[in-house]
Design a protein around this motif. Structure first.
Motif, short mmCIF file in Angstrom:
data_model
loop_
_atom_site.label_atom_id
_atom_site.label_comp_id
_atom_site.label_asym_id
_atom_site.label_seq_id
_atom_site.Cartn_x
_atom_site.Cartn_y
_atom_site.Cartn_z
N GLY A 261 0.82 -1.20 0.00
CA GLY A 261 0.00 0.00 0.00
C GLY A 261 0.85 1.25 0.00
N THR A 262 0.46 2.22 -0.79
CA THR A 262 1.22 3.47 -0.86
C THR A 262 1.07 4.31 0.40
OG1 THR A 262 -0.59 4.68 -1.92
CG2 THR A 262 0.95 3.53 -3.38
N ALA A 263 0.07 4.00 1.23
CA ALA A 263 -0.13 4.74 2.48
C ALA A 263 0.20 3.88 3.70
CB ALA A 263 -1.57 5.24 2.56
N SER A 268 7.38 0.85 4.68
CA SER A 268 7.50 1.80 3.58
C SER A 268 8.91 2.37 3.60
CB SER A 268 6.46 2.92 3.68
OG SER A 268 6.88 3.92 4.58
N SER A 320 0.96 -2.26 -6.61
CA SER A 320 0.92 -1.17 -5.64
C SER A 320 -0.52 -0.70 -5.51
CB SER A 320 1.82 -0.02 -6.08
OG SER A 320 1.39 0.53 -7.31
N LEU A 321 -0.95 -0.50 -4.29
CA LEU A 321 -2.34 -0.18 -3.98
C LEU A 321 -2.42 1.26 -3.49
CD1 LEU A 321 -3.14 -3.51 -2.10
CD2 LEU A 321 -3.63 -2.97 -4.49
N GLU A 322 -2.87 2.14 -4.33
CA GLU A 322 -2.92 3.57 -4.01
C GLU A 322 -3.83 3.83 -2.82
OE1 GLU A 322 -1.64 7.37 -4.28
OE2 GLU A 322 -0.99 5.73 -5.59
N GLY A 323 -3.29 4.52 -1.81
CA GLY A 323 -4.07 4.89 -0.65
C GLY A 323 -4.30 3.79 0.35
N CYS A 324 -3.75 2.61 0.10
CA CYS A 324 -3.93 1.48 1.00
C CYS A 324 -2.88 1.53 2.10
CB CYS A 324 -3.81 0.17 0.23
SG CYS A 324 -4.01 -1.33 1.22
N ARG A 332 -8.09 -3.75 0.67
CA ARG A 332 -8.24 -4.04 -0.76
C ARG A 332 -8.37 -5.54 -0.95
NH1 ARG A 332 -8.02 0.82 -0.33
NH2 ARG A 332 -6.98 2.31 -1.72
#
Length: 348
Positions: A261-263, A268, A320-324, A332
């Motif tokens: 997840g990008t979030a 990260s 990649s999962l935007e906002g996840c 997701r």
């Protein structure tokens, strides 16, 4: 059930003859953290699956057996191997192993030790193949010789105390509920009606030097603490867990699906649980600067290792999962289900 010399609690779904899927949970949770995903997305699947979701030692209802951190995550991986040997799948067919967070590291170690037992590897928000914290580049170079800033001494003492007392409040940022809602997911409403049950999994964590977080030793390098030899957080220190070379050398090489997840606040390149990044933000005093102690490029490291895996004859797919946030199977689930279906279909 008794397996591997300890009592292990296991959740199972589906017929013994179904396609075998092993779900491995992450730190400060349990096999119950998978239950909503299985209930809502796998139960009654047209292609029957045999799903096994154990509680790792020291979590859920499994025995709080001590964790030898000098073996990296191998104590947990050995427990999984013992479970497979106990006949939970009804056959010796290779299994699709699905990991979450620390559970991905356990899944990596299990695959390295028993590649013939793994049909596919699904990594969701995985710990880096170079461990958690204490490395400076895509090659996993240690920041200091003693791996300062990693291991049991990096845990927040108030969070540990609240785990010990079973605190279910959410007012303080270090309460288990607040940590779960702010760090496990990007949207605090993601758990919905399952919030209390998911909090139960967090609170099931056994605490102490032999379990979470583990022991620590002083360091002469910032932040003045280095990993010990016992307990969970030390298992993920790059002092004891660094499996990149073994992954690249695997034979056979199962297909890998990687979702992140990008979030994500935990895993990260700017992790709020990496003391080097917190030092850069000014949240931990005394940070010696980016040249001496840069944040760990966790996502970049995983990508670099999987690219080497592919160059050596393997195959991987990155999503990649935007906002996840840190829990793709919660936030997701459709993407995780699609990845699982690709792996189970490839095993037909």
């Amino acid at each position: 059930m008794d397996a591997g010399g300890i009592r292990q609690h296991v959740r199972t779904w589906g017929p013994e003859g179904g396609k075998p899927v092993l779900l491995v949970h992450g730190n400060c949770s349990s096999g119950g953290y998978w239950e909503p995903f299985v209930r809502d997305h796998l139960a009654g699947d047209a292609t029957p699956l045999r799903i096994v979701a154990p509680d790792l030692r020291g979590y859920g209802d499994s025995e709080s057996a001590p964790v030898d951190a000098t073996r990296g995550l191998r104590d947990f991986a050995d427990d999984l191997h013992a479970l497979l040997g106990a006949g939970l799948f009804g056959s010796d067919d290779p299994v699709v192993v699905v990991g979450h967070s620390m559970g991905c590291g356990v899944a990596m170690q299990f695959t390295i030790d028993h590649p013939e037992r793994v049909a596919g590897l699904l990594l969701t928000a995985p710990v880096s193949p170079y461990g958690f914290g204490g490395t400076r580049d895509l090659e996993g170079t240690p920041t200091t010789p003693d791996f300062a800033g990693t291991g049991g001494g990096t845990a927040n003492p108030d969070f540990i105390a609240r785990l010990q007392t079973g605190d279910r409040t959410g007012e303080e940022p270090t309460s288990p509920r607040a940590v779960m809602l702010s760090a496990y997911v990007a949207d605090s409403s993601a758990f919905g009606a399952d919030e209390e049950a998911m909090l139960d999994t967090v609170l099931s964590t056994a605490t102490g030097e032999d379990n979470y977080p583990g022991d620590s030793v002083p360091s002469e390098s910032w932040p003045m603490v280095a990993p010990g030899e016992r307990g969970v957080l030390n298992t993920m220190s790059p002092r004891w867990f660094s499996v990149a070379e073994d992954l690249v050398a695997l034979d056979p090489k199962p297909p890998v699906e990687w979702l992140w997840g990008t979030a994500d606040a935990i895993v990260s390149d700017t992790s709020l649980f990496d003391l080097a990044y917190l030092g850069q933000l000014g949240a931990v005093p005394g940070w010696p600067g980016a040249e001496a102690c840069p944040p760990q490029p966790m996502v970049g490291q995983t990508r670099a290792v999987l690219e080497r895996y592919a160059a050596a004859g393997g195959a991987f797919r990155e999503t990649s999962l935007e906002g996840c946030g840190h829990s793709p199977h919660v936030e997701r689930p459709g993407e995780v289900l699609a990845a699982l279906e690709r792996l189970t279909a490839a095993n037909e």
